[in-house]
Write an enzyme that holds these catalytic residues in place. Structure first.
Site, PDB file in Angstrom:
ATOM      1  CD  GLN A  76      -3.068   1.080   2.433  1.00 28.60           C
ATOM      2  OE1 GLN A  76      -3.393   2.238   2.455  1.00 28.60           O
ATOM      3  NE2 GLN A  76      -3.231   0.004   3.013  1.00 28.60           N
ATOM      4  CB  SER A  77       3.518   2.501   2.318  1.00 30.01           C
ATOM      5  OG  SER A  77       4.584   1.754   1.775  1.00 30.01           O
TER       6      SER A  77
ATOM      7  NE  ARG B  29      17.840  -9.411   0.755  1.00 30.66           N
ATOM      8  CZ  ARG B  29      17.550  -8.623   1.711  1.00 30.66           C
ATOM      9  NH1 ARG B  29      18.013  -8.031   2.468  1.00 30.66           N
ATOM     10  NH2 ARG B  29      16.117  -8.485   1.987  1.00 30.66           N
TER      11      ARG B  29
ATOM     12  CB  VAL C  27       7.089  -1.356   9.466  1.00 32.79           C
ATOM     13  CG1 VAL C  27       5.815  -0.612   9.819  1.00 32.79           C
ATOM     14  CG2 VAL C  27       8.163  -1.401  10.447  1.00 32.79           C
TER      15      VAL C  27
ATOM     16  CD  GLU D  12      -1.949   2.000   8.334  1.00 33.02           C
ATOM     17  OE1 GLU D  12      -1.631   2.471   7.195  1.00 33.02           O
ATOM     18  OE2 GLU D  12      -1.992   2.939   9.012  1.00 33.02           O
TER      19      GLU D  12
ATOM     20  N   GLY E 214      -8.030  20.554  18.816  1.00 36.21           N
ATOM     21  CA  GLY E 214      -7.653  21.871  18.752  1.00 36.21           C
ATOM     22  C   GLY E 214      -8.034  22.856  20.083  1.00 36.21           C
TER      23      GLY E 214
HETATM   24  N1  CAO Z   1      11.428 -10.090  -8.940  1.00 40.71           N
HETATM   25  C1  CAO Z   1      11.936 -10.872  -8.154  1.00 40.71           C
HETATM   26  N2  CAO Z   1      12.011 -10.812  -6.641  1.00 40.71           N
HETATM   27  C2  CAO Z   1      11.480  -9.726  -6.435  1.00 40.71           C
HETATM   28  C3  CAO Z   1      10.645  -8.935  -7.199  1.00 40.71           C
HETATM   29  C4  CAO Z   1      10.626  -9.170  -8.754  1.00 40.71           C
HETATM   30  N3  CAO Z   1      10.238  -8.334  -9.545  1.00 40.71           N
HETATM   31  N4  CAO Z   1      10.295  -7.979  -6.430  1.00 40.71           N
HETATM   32  C5  CAO Z   1      10.300  -8.181  -5.308  1.00 40.71           C
HETATM   33  N5  CAO Z   1      11.320  -9.433  -5.100  1.00 40.71           N
HETATM   34  C6  CAO Z   1      11.888  -9.902  -3.950  1.00 40.71           C
HETATM   35  C7  CAO Z   1      12.695  -9.085  -3.282  1.00 40.71           C
HETATM   36  O1  CAO Z   1      13.806  -8.997  -3.704  1.00 40.71           O
HETATM   37  C8  CAO Z   1      12.623  -9.593  -1.844  1.00 40.71           C
HETATM   38  O2  CAO Z   1      13.618 -10.833  -1.719  1.00 40.71           O
HETATM   39  P1  CAO Z   1      14.956 -11.039  -0.788  1.00 40.71           P
HETATM   40  O3  CAO Z   1      14.321 -11.045   0.402  1.00 40.71           O
HETATM   41  O4  CAO Z   1      15.220 -12.476  -1.273  1.00 40.71           O
HETATM   42  O5  CAO Z   1      15.732 -10.008  -1.202  1.00 40.71           O
HETATM   43  C9  CAO Z   1      11.476 -10.398  -1.677  1.00 40.71           C
HETATM   44  O6  CAO Z   1      10.717 -10.282  -2.944  1.00 40.71           O
HETATM   45  C10 CAO Z   1      10.068  -9.497  -1.051  1.00 40.71           C
HETATM   46  O7  CAO Z   1      10.650  -8.775  -0.379  1.00 40.71           O
HETATM   47  P2  CAO Z   1      10.004  -8.154   1.197  1.00 40.71           P
HETATM   48  O8  CAO Z   1      10.730  -8.901   2.303  1.00 40.71           O
HETATM   49  O9  CAO Z   1       9.900  -6.692   0.944  1.00 40.71           O
HETATM   50  O10 CAO Z   1       8.373  -8.757   1.178  1.00 40.71           O
HETATM   51  P3  CAO Z   1       7.770  -9.364   2.425  1.00 40.71           P
HETATM   52  O11 CAO Z   1       6.240  -9.820   1.970  1.00 40.71           O
HETATM   53  O12 CAO Z   1       8.352 -10.317   3.373  1.00 40.71           O
HETATM   54  O13 CAO Z   1       7.630  -7.976   3.514  1.00 40.71           O
HETATM   55  C11 CAO Z   1       6.642  -5.695   3.921  1.00 40.71           C
HETATM   56  C12 CAO Z   1       6.590  -7.144   3.029  1.00 40.71           C
HETATM   57  C13 CAO Z   1       5.830  -4.877   3.546  1.00 40.71           C
HETATM   58  C14 CAO Z   1       6.662  -6.046   5.522  1.00 40.71           C
HETATM   59  C15 CAO Z   1       8.301  -5.162   3.561  1.00 40.71           C
HETATM   60  O14 CAO Z   1       8.302  -5.011   2.010  1.00 40.71           O
HETATM   61  C16 CAO Z   1       8.530  -3.781   4.359  1.00 40.71           C
HETATM   62  O15 CAO Z   1       8.890  -3.863   5.367  1.00 40.71           O
HETATM   63  N6  CAO Z   1       8.553  -2.894   3.610  1.00 40.71           N
HETATM   64  C17 CAO Z   1       9.039  -1.360   3.968  1.00 40.71           C
HETATM   65  C18 CAO Z   1       7.800  -0.971   4.817  1.00 40.71           C
HETATM   66  C19 CAO Z   1       6.616  -0.866   4.106  1.00 40.71           C
HETATM   67  O16 CAO Z   1       6.466  -0.348   2.888  1.00 40.71           O
HETATM   68  N7  CAO Z   1       5.621  -1.304   4.573  1.00 40.71           N
HETATM   69  C20 CAO Z   1       4.233  -1.013   4.041  1.00 40.71           C
HETATM   70  C21 CAO Z   1       3.628  -2.259   3.593  1.00 40.71           C
HETATM   71  S1  CAO Z   1       2.037  -1.900   3.207  1.00 40.71           S
HETATM   72  O17 CAO Z   1       2.085  -0.663   2.457  1.00 40.71           O
END
Ligand code: CAO
Length: 414
Positions: free
Chosen positions: A17-18, A104, A137, A139, A246
């Protein structure tokens, strides 16, 4: 008519979402947003909270309007070449993966800068540098760690998260501001830069008035809070129920029908200058001569009583009747509107704030359009893309031949 961000290309590495909130707004401003998704899977929200089997969820469709979707795995050999080309040709890259994920993939900021010194590289993370910088993280984690949950809720009850997505969408909007500022600075400097927004910081920014109150606590009780004068204040800003944040006291009061309608309520603000009219409207003109009620200071310790008397009056009228009567008297107030009422509200449809969009697989659905209205760049909301709908189109645009595209597909890079 042209659009504000015509000619700006966004390399959109966002998910959930973000990040998607941010790039959707940039798309509404006219940027060409190329959403890069993992081959075969795509943004995980395509499949989350599905209401129609096999069809992109509303979660996805409502956050990814006006974008193009390509599938690409930058971890493959062919994927790296395409990704490098995209970095060369785009103006802005936005990502909100877990900390270190883009590094990575083989594309740390230093390398991105090397490939395209004009690139603006925007990232959302849960936390800024510090003890939690490596945490993932979502929401509600941001709401809890940014000061919203500790200050939201009834005074004698647990912390509450709010339905407004201040951690995700709130952060995304902050990122839009950063990107636009960086684009303007690039006009002068010729250089791109990093834009980073931590969700904790964005939530704290939205809770700014609560940090104000934290500092006021040192100088005595917070007199506009319901804890005053009978309750106690601890070391930190407490939850304040529905008290106004306020300078004018406010509260949510019941309206006619509240027994069966969960949204038959209205927020009334007992603003200083409108108080005489309010007192007369609710049938208590004598308050204006009574030393217990005729100044804001006198009313402060009796606010709950004042609002309970106001409520006796509002309970005899619908929220719309209260709204109409009080608006005529310049008393600020607002009915509690349900999502059903908002979805059906004609004025929101007329301004494009609520929009009906047609989707080839799901049919018609409602979305929230661009709330930021530009007179010379009106947003025209278009449906979200299917997974990889524009892969070949975009790859050809950046110079790949049919043979290159075939080879990339063979490798699983697209
Ligand atoms: N092709 C291949 N791999 C891809 C890809 C693509 N097009 N797009 C993403 N990936 C991979 C990434 O490289 C990552 O792999 P590695 O961990 O091996 O390096 C993996 O997909 C997913 O990444 P992630 O760890 O971000 O995903 P998650 O579901 O485990 O976590 C979230 C989700 C939201 C908790 C995390 O991304 C995060 O903390 N983001 C930052 C904060 C944020 O934006 N939070 C808001 C979420 S709601 O808006």
């Amino acid at each position: 008519m042209g659009k504000a961000l015509d000619g700006i290309r966004i390399l959109d590495m966002t998910h959930v979402q973000s990040g998607p909130t941010c790039t959707q707004i940039l798309a509404w401003f006219g940027a060409d947003v190329i959403k890069v998704e993992r081959p075969g899977e795509g943004d995980p929200t395509r499949g989350q909270l599905r209401d129609v089997p096999g069809v992109d969820s509303l979660y996805f469709t409502m956050l990814n309007a006006n974008k193009r979707s390509i599938t690409l795995n930058p971890k493959t050999e062919a994927g790296k070449k395409v990704f490098t080309k995209l970095i060369e040709l785009c103006d802005v890259m936005v990502e909100n993966f877990a900390p270190g994920a883009i590094d990575r993939m083989g594309f740390p900021w230093e390398k991105i800068q090397q490939i395209n010194p004009r690139m603006i590289y925007a990232s959302v993370k849960g936390f800024g540098p510090g003890p939690f910088e490596d945490c993932k993280v979502y929401e509600n984690v941001a709401q809890c760690t940014g000061g919203s949950a500790s200050t939201t809720g009834q005074i004698d009850s647990v912390p509450l998260v709010t339905g407004a997505q201040i951690g995700d969408s709130g952060t995304g909007i902050h990122v839009v501001a950063g990107i636009l500022a960086a684009l303007l600075q690039r006009e002068k400097s010729g250089r791109g830069q990093r834009v980073t927004v931590a969700m904790q910081d964005a939530v704290l920014n939205l809770c700014r008035v609560k940090l104000r109150d934290q500092q006021r606590l040192a100088h005595g009780p917070l007199k506009e809070y319901p804890q005053y004068p009978n309750g106690t204040f601890g070391e930190a800003v407490p939850r304040a129920g529905n008290a106004s944040g306020g300078g004018h006291p406010g509260w949510i009061v019941k309206c006619k029908g509240w027994e069966s309608d969960p949204d038959a309520y209205i927020y009334v603000i007992a603003q200083l200058q409108a108080f005489p009219a309010l007192a007369k409207a609710i049938g208590h003109p004598e308050w204006l001569e009574d030393a217990n009620f005729n100044t804001p200071e006198a009313r402060l310790p009796r606010l709950m009583h004042v609002f309970s008397v106001i409520e006796q009056w509002t309970m005899t009228k619908t929220k719309w009747e209260v709204m109409s009567t009080l608006n005529d008297l310049d008393v600020p107030c607002g009915p509690i509107l349900s999502m059903k009422e908002l979805a059906e509200e004609p004025s929101l449809r007329a301004t494009g704030t609520v929009v009906e969009v047609d989707h080839p697989k799901r049919g018609k659905y409602l979305t929230v359009g661009n709330p930021i209205k530009l007179s010379d760049s009106p947003a025209d909301v278009k449906r979200s893309p299917l997974l990889g709908e524009h892969t070949e189109e975009v790859l050809r645009e950046i110079g790949l031949s049919d043979a290159d595209i075939h080879a990339a597909r063979q490798q699983g890079a697209i």
